[in-house]
Design an enzyme around this catalytic site. Structure first.
Site, PDB file in Angstrom:
ATOM      1  N   GLY A 218      12.018   0.058   3.150  1.00  0.00           N
ATOM      2  CA  GLY A 218      13.168  -0.390   2.364  1.00  0.00           C
ATOM      3  C   GLY A 218      14.027  -1.395   3.120  1.00  0.00           C
TER       4      GLY A 218
ATOM      5  N   ASN B   5       3.916  -2.260   8.642  1.00  0.00           N
ATOM      6  CA  ASN B   5       3.934  -0.900   8.128  1.00  0.00           C
ATOM      7  C   ASN B   5       5.337  -0.347   8.380  1.00  0.00           C
ATOM      8  OD1 ASN B   5       3.188   1.804   7.342  1.00  0.00           O
ATOM      9  ND2 ASN B   5       1.086   1.376   7.992  1.00  0.00           N
TER      10      ASN B   5
ATOM     11  N   SER C  30       0.819  -1.206   0.000  1.00  0.00           N
ATOM     12  CA  SER C  30       0.000   0.000   0.000  1.00  0.00           C
ATOM     13  C   SER C  30       0.861   1.266   0.000  1.00  0.00           C
ATOM     14  CB  SER C  30      -0.901   0.000   1.237  1.00  0.00           C
ATOM     15  OG  SER C  30      -1.674   1.169   1.262  1.00  0.00           O
TER      16      SER C  30
ATOM     17  N   CYS D 186      -0.729   3.769  10.374  1.00  0.00           N
ATOM     18  CA  CYS D 186      -0.027   4.874   9.715  1.00  0.00           C
ATOM     19  C   CYS D 186       0.746   5.701  10.746  1.00  0.00           C
ATOM     20  CB  CYS D 186      -0.992   5.784   8.969  1.00  0.00           C
ATOM     21  SG  CYS D 186      -0.121   7.192   8.248  1.00  0.00           S
TER      22      CYS D 186
ATOM     23  N   ILE E 201       3.985  11.282   4.101  1.00  0.00           N
ATOM     24  CA  ILE E 201       2.960  11.659   3.114  1.00  0.00           C
ATOM     25  C   ILE E 201       1.724  12.226   3.822  1.00  0.00           C
ATOM     26  CG2 ILE E 201       1.522  10.825   1.197  1.00  0.00           C
ATOM     27  CD1 ILE E 201       4.555  10.602   0.655  1.00  0.00           C
TER      28      ILE E 201
ATOM     29  N   GLY F  65      10.775  -4.106   2.838  1.00  0.00           N
ATOM     30  CA  GLY F  65      12.108  -4.110   2.244  1.00  0.00           C
ATOM     31  C   GLY F  65      12.405  -5.217   1.257  1.00  0.00           C
TER      32      GLY F  65
ATOM     33  N   LYS G 162      -3.442   2.546  -2.162  1.00  0.00           N
ATOM     34  CA  LYS G 162      -3.058   3.518  -1.131  1.00  0.00           C
ATOM     35  C   LYS G 162      -4.226   3.668  -0.155  1.00  0.00           C
ATOM     36  CE  LYS G 162      -1.290   7.288   0.846  1.00  0.00           C
ATOM     37  NZ  LYS G 162      -0.225   7.091   1.852  1.00  0.00           N
TER      38      LYS G 162
HETATM   39  O1  RRO Z   1       0.365   8.350   4.084  1.00  0.00           O
HETATM   40  C1  RRO Z   1       1.323   8.121   4.864  1.00  0.00           C
HETATM   41  O2  RRO Z   1       2.000   9.019   5.347  1.00  0.00           O
HETATM   42  C2  RRO Z   1       1.677   6.761   5.281  1.00  0.00           C
HETATM   43  C3  RRO Z   1       0.752   5.813   5.637  1.00  0.00           C
HETATM   44 BR1  RRO Z   1      -1.077   6.065   5.485  1.00  0.00          BR
HETATM   45  C4  RRO Z   1       1.200   4.550   6.143  1.00  0.00           C
HETATM   46  O3  RRO Z   1       0.443   3.661   6.503  1.00  0.00           O
HETATM   47  N1  RRO Z   1       2.538   4.347   6.239  1.00  0.00           N
HETATM   48  C5  RRO Z   1       3.417   5.276   5.874  1.00  0.00           C
HETATM   49  O4  RRO Z   1       4.614   5.040   5.974  1.00  0.00           O
HETATM   50  N2  RRO Z   1       2.986   6.486   5.395  1.00  0.00           N
END
Ligand code: RRO
Length: 315
Positions: free
Chosen positions: A221, A196, A20, A132, A70, A254, A44
């Site tokens: 990674g 995650n 994702s 997240c 993100i 990774g 995503k």
């Molecule tokens: O969108 C993000 O910042 C993010 C999410 Br939803 C997640 O589950 N894992 C990540 O590393 N970034």
């Protein structure tokens, strides 16, 4: 080699999936390979409403991995089902939809909207992203709290038909990932996706300030691969010891090569996701699948299923 997998009642032709967040919702990678070749395309994480995400910069590179903040950028569930999921269905993809929410009720609403959509028949499962690291809300990560995790999983499970499996996506940032896994499975999770990203931070030593605007971010990674292998191993061990029901584990963290994928499978993963590696090689998820099949063939295995968790028999 028979590479098919039974994932909580769904037969997939391949164990390989996108991870994702690393390839948006299909179209980008669709230029490099046929998305129907994957066991499943994982989207995503989508929330109820459109979201612009965190400020920039949002990514930093390290010698062994990538850091992202993100912040759940996305189109919102209505636009997602009309545009992205419809495209994935037309492309013949089996889709594992990752969902997220600020509250357990929001997770449930997203699941309900998804269920009501025209393309829902192309959905082979829902991955509930309770992990997240970049959610702005009170610094709370659901998957750090077994009770909060259980509530989200139970509410999402209620919204979906029984034959659509629910996978809980877990964070490695806990003292005991098995405790969280137990709580999720008890609440109705049909499988587990681990891991995650790991919470990390990178400082720019010229400017002497954090490299990503979110200050901290999710590390992915090669740096996190041994963490993923450990999490899958511990969870599979708990199943073998009777402390956790046998549910499928999707390994992620990774993976760049067939050997990396084999490591997760031998630790106990039935399927493998490829994320960060797609930035350097967009076809990495299908390439890794070919490499994995070649390795199994060389080792004389007829079925991938025979190798899942095999390292536990060789202690
Ligand atoms: O969108 C993000 O910042 C993010 C999410 Br939803 C997640 O589950 N894992 C990540 O590393 N970034």
């Amino acid at each position: 080699v028979d590479m098919s997998v039974d994932l909580a009642g769904r037969r997939l032709p391949s164990p390989m999936m996108t991870a994702s967040g690393c390839a948006a919702n299909g179209r980008e990678l669709g230029r490099f390979f046929d998305v129907a070749e994957l066991g499943a395309f994982v989207t995503k994480s989508v929330m109820a409403d459109p979201r612009s995400g965190r400020g920039t910069p949002r990514m930093a590179e390290t010698p062994s991995g990538m850091l992202n903040s993100i912040g759940l950028q996305g189109p919102g569930i209505s636009s997602f089902v009309e545009n992205d999921l419809a495209w994935l269905k037309r492309s013949g993809a089996r889709t594992l939809v990752s969902i997220a929410g600020n509250t357990s009720g929001e997770f449930a609403d997203v699941a309900a909207t998804l269920r009501a959509s025209d393309a829902f028949d192309s959905v082979v499962g829902v991955e509930v992203n309770i992990s997240c690291p970049n959610v702005a809300n009170r610094g709370l990560v659901f998957a750090c709290d077994p009770l909060a995790s259980a509530k989200v999983i139970a509410l999402v499970r209620e919204q979906l038909p029984r034959d659509v499996p629910v996978f809980a996506k877990l964070t490695p940032d806990v003292t005991d990932i098995v405790t969280v896994a137990q709580s999720c499975v008890k609440a109705g999770a049909d499988g587990l996706t681990m891991i995650n990203t790991l919470l990390g931070m990178v400082i720019d030593t010229d400017l002497l300030r954090p490299q990503v605007a979110g200050v901290t971010g999710g590390l992915s990674g090669p740096a996190v691969r041994p963490v993923a292998v450990r999490a899958v191993w511990q969870t599979r061990a708990a199943m073998l010891e009777g402390r956790l029901p046998f549910v499928p584990i999707i390994g992620v963290g990774g993976v760049r090569t067939g050997r990396d994928a084999l490591e997760l499978v031998a630790a106990g993963a039935s399927a493998v996701q490829v994320g960060t590696a797609t930035f350097n090689d967009p076809s990495a998820p299908v390439r890794v699948g070919r490499e994995l099949a070649g390795l199994l063939q060389d080792k004389g295995f007829a079925r991938l299923a025979d190798v899942v968790g095999i390292a536990h028999e060789r202690l």
